[in-house]
Design a protein around this motif. Structure first.
Motif, PDB file in Angstrom:
ATOM      1  N   SER A 294       0.700  -1.404  -0.257  1.00  0.00           N
ATOM      2  CA  SER A 294      -0.236   0.163   0.123  1.00  0.00           C
ATOM      3  C   SER A 294       0.929   0.854  -0.106  1.00  0.00           C
ATOM      4  N   THR A 295       1.807   1.310   0.562  1.00  0.00           N
ATOM      5  CA  THR A 295       2.979   2.399   0.438  1.00  0.00           C
ATOM      6  C   THR A 295       4.588   1.458  -0.323  1.00  0.00           C
ATOM      7  N   GLY A 296       5.100   2.682  -0.896  1.00  0.00           N
ATOM      8  CA  GLY A 296       6.442   2.685  -1.539  1.00  0.00           C
ATOM      9  C   GLY A 296       6.035   1.493  -3.115  1.00  0.00           C
ATOM     10  N   LEU A 297       4.626   1.841  -3.651  1.00  0.00           N
ATOM     11  CA  LEU A 297       5.005   1.104  -4.299  1.00  0.00           C
ATOM     12  C   LEU A 297       5.737   1.416  -5.646  1.00  0.00           C
ATOM     13  N   PRO A 298       6.451   2.509  -5.894  1.00  0.00           N
ATOM     14  CA  PRO A 298       7.322   2.671  -6.769  1.00  0.00           C
ATOM     15  C   PRO A 298       8.596   1.220  -7.137  1.00  0.00           C
ATOM     16  N   ALA A 299       8.631   1.885  -5.465  1.00  0.00           N
ATOM     17  CA  ALA A 299      10.145   1.236  -5.082  1.00  0.00           C
ATOM     18  C   ALA A 299       9.775  -0.221  -5.278  1.00  0.00           C
ATOM     19  N   ALA A 300       8.930  -0.857  -4.539  1.00  0.00           N
ATOM     20  CA  ALA A 300       8.396  -2.477  -4.594  1.00  0.00           C
ATOM     21  C   ALA A 300       8.744  -2.899  -6.116  1.00  0.00           C
ATOM     22  N   ALA A 301       7.844  -1.878  -6.868  1.00  0.00           N
ATOM     23  CA  ALA A 301       7.611  -2.683  -8.766  1.00  0.00           C
ATOM     24  C   ALA A 301       9.308  -2.714  -8.698  1.00  0.00           C
ATOM     25  N   ARG A 302       9.917  -1.225  -8.490  1.00  0.00           N
ATOM     26  CA  ARG A 302      11.361  -1.707  -9.219  1.00  0.00           C
ATOM     27  C   ARG A 302      12.457  -3.016  -8.204  1.00  0.00           C
ATOM     28  N   GLU A 303      11.932  -3.149  -7.330  1.00  0.00           N
ATOM     29  CA  GLU A 303      13.123  -4.607  -7.144  1.00  0.00           C
ATOM     30  C   GLU A 303      11.648  -5.694  -7.820  1.00  0.00           C
ATOM     31  N   ALA A 304      10.831  -6.039  -7.628  1.00  0.00           N
ATOM     32  CA  ALA A 304      10.166  -6.696  -8.561  1.00  0.00           C
ATOM     33  C   ALA A 304      10.544  -6.610  -9.735  1.00  0.00           C
TER      34      ALA A 304
END
Length: 463
Positions: free
Chosen positions: A94-104
């Motif tokens: 729910s937060t930090g979506l751009p960073a999580a998407a980049r990691e994935a």
């Protein structure tokens, strides 16, 4: 000088080693689409037998993402390019979506590369992306308090290449190329691209900045940011070179988990390199994925200059004595976990299991086991034993096995050191200090760079 010519394939790729193939990360946007066709043009002309695989990551965040991936697949099929779509499945944060998407995204790309036996991934990041990255990081640094960890290293922007998970290179050959030149090239060739609506979604930082650069003094700000990135990259590489030389000159590893620094480390004239080296060593010994806060590390360094001390910073005990400065993991919060192949224990050791690994637990060796070891040289017995007690050992059914697996043949596991702050992402800016620490602790050597070198503007160039 940034490239503005539309036909850039030879200039961009002539120094790359494509003998083992390459993966092109293609979202369907203009930058990655241009990357794909420029790369294919180069390979068709110079190395037609080289493997080229286009990979699209469907982040599954928008209703139209699957259709966009299918469009990329059709485009690739029409030009004889192998293609694969990988989906980021599961719940999204729910937060930090751009960073999580980049990691994935990087994880999935690396998995695709591993499956193909390819060690090189190319992405379509451009000079425009670099300018945005630098401006965002600059804004964060300007808004940081003195207690924050911002130290200016991020102003170098994205590295021309990044070693991911110590085994796959992610290269960015378009960092010296403007987006407008790439789009002009695609238009001339009659190749279309998709516009990702998230690129204009003002809820996210990058689209807001991109909008601010669209008019007024935006072009001048972008050019200044790109120049700043080149200067910061040069300074970061030079500092890393000096830190690596210092580590090679004054650091040794008398035992697993223990680093000894000569007293000369604290007395040298190059305090900037010494502090940087200390930040990397503390993070490595402590098993943390980020460098220690520069201000706190500098305070510790000044105390080291004053004489003996015993302090803890970033999970690392710093024991400074007349005979040397000793670093080892503190005996707190050491994990005991079921052994899993390729898992990283305590941020410090990668575990590689054999087939006979049922019931294995990775846990600290403990003080009883460590007390059996006699010190050698000028290492104090108490320091050696505290360091060894915090090292991982194999356990089964409450019984400690030795590092060879307790007589099991073949060994039940290999326990391999990692350079913690660079284990996941190692920017090419930091190759020299990372290599120096890897040699010091016995970590695997670095995978060679995928090409001969890069210039200060972030574009690949002959060494």
């Amino acid at each position: 000088m940034l490239d503005t010519e539309p036909d850039l394939s030879d200039r961009l790729f002539s120094d790359f080693d494509f003998s083992n193939g390459a993966i092109a990360a293609v979202s369907g946007g203009s930058d990655s689409t241009a990357l794909l066709f420029l790369l294919k043009q180069h390979l068709d002309r110079t190395l037609p037998a080289a493997r080229l695989l286009a990979v699209t990551i469907d982040h599954d965040l928008r209703p139209g993402s699957a259709a966009e991936a299918q469009a990329v697949a059709r485009l690739c099929a029409g030009h004889g390019i192998a293609h694969r779509t990988l989906v980021w499945s599961g719940r999204k944060p729910s937060t930090g979506l751009p960073a999580a998407a980049r990691e994935a995204r990087y994880r999935l790309l690396a998995e695709a590369a591993e499956a193909e036996g390819i060690r090189l991934i190319l992405t379509g990041h451009t000079a425009d992306d670099q300018a945005e990255t630098v401006l965002m990081r600059q804004a964060r640094d300007e808004g940081a308090s003195e207690d924050d960890t911002h130290d200016g290293r991020g102003l170098a922007g994205m590295a021309p290449a990044t070693l991911y998970d110590w085994r796959t290179w992610i290269a960015r050959p378009l960092l010296g190329t403007r987006r407008a030149a790439l789009r002009e090239m695609l238009k001339r060739r009659g190749i279309g691209w998709a516009e990702d609506p998230t690129n204009v979604d003002q809820r996210f930082e990058r689209p807001r900045l991109r909008m601010s650069l669209a008019g007024g003094d935006g072009e001048a700000r972008a050019e200044q940011a790109i120049a700043k990135a080149g200067q910061a990259a040069a300074e970061r590489e030079e500092l890393g070179r000096r830190a690596a030389a210092l580590i090679g000159a004054v650091a040794s590893s008398p035992a697993p988990g223990l680093i000894r620094l000569d007293r000369a480390f604290a007395d040298g004239e190059d305090s900037e390199a010494a502090v940087y080296a200390l930040r990397i060593l503390l993070a490595t010994v402590g098993g943390v994925s980020f460098l220690v806060d520069e201000a706190r590390c500098r305070t510790l360094f000044e105390r080291l200059r004053s004489g003996a001390l015993c302090a803890t910073l970033s999970r690392t005990v710093v024991d400074a004595r007349r005979i040397g400065i000793f670093l080892h993991r503190e005996a707190r919060d050491l994990p005991a976990v079921q052994a899993e192949d390729q898992a990283v224990w305590d941020g410090r050791r990668r575990i590689t299991l054999s087939d006979r690994s049922d019931g294995l637990v990775i846990a600290p060796a403990g003080s009883a086991a460590a007390s059996r070891y006699a010190p050698e040289g000028d290492v104090p017995a108490s320091v050696l034993r505290r360091a060894l007690a915090a090292e991982p050992a194999l356990w089964r059914g409450g019984e400690r096995l030795d590092f060879a697996g307790g007589g099991v043949t073949p060994p039940a596991a290999a326990i391999i050191p990692v350079v913690s702050p660079f284990a996941r992402f190692l920017p090419s800016f930091d190759l020299k200090p990372a290599a120096a620490v890897a040699a010091l602790i016995g970590a695997p050597p670095l995978l060679p760079l995928p090409c001969r070198g890069h210039d200060r503007d972030g574009a690949w160039a002959k060494a």
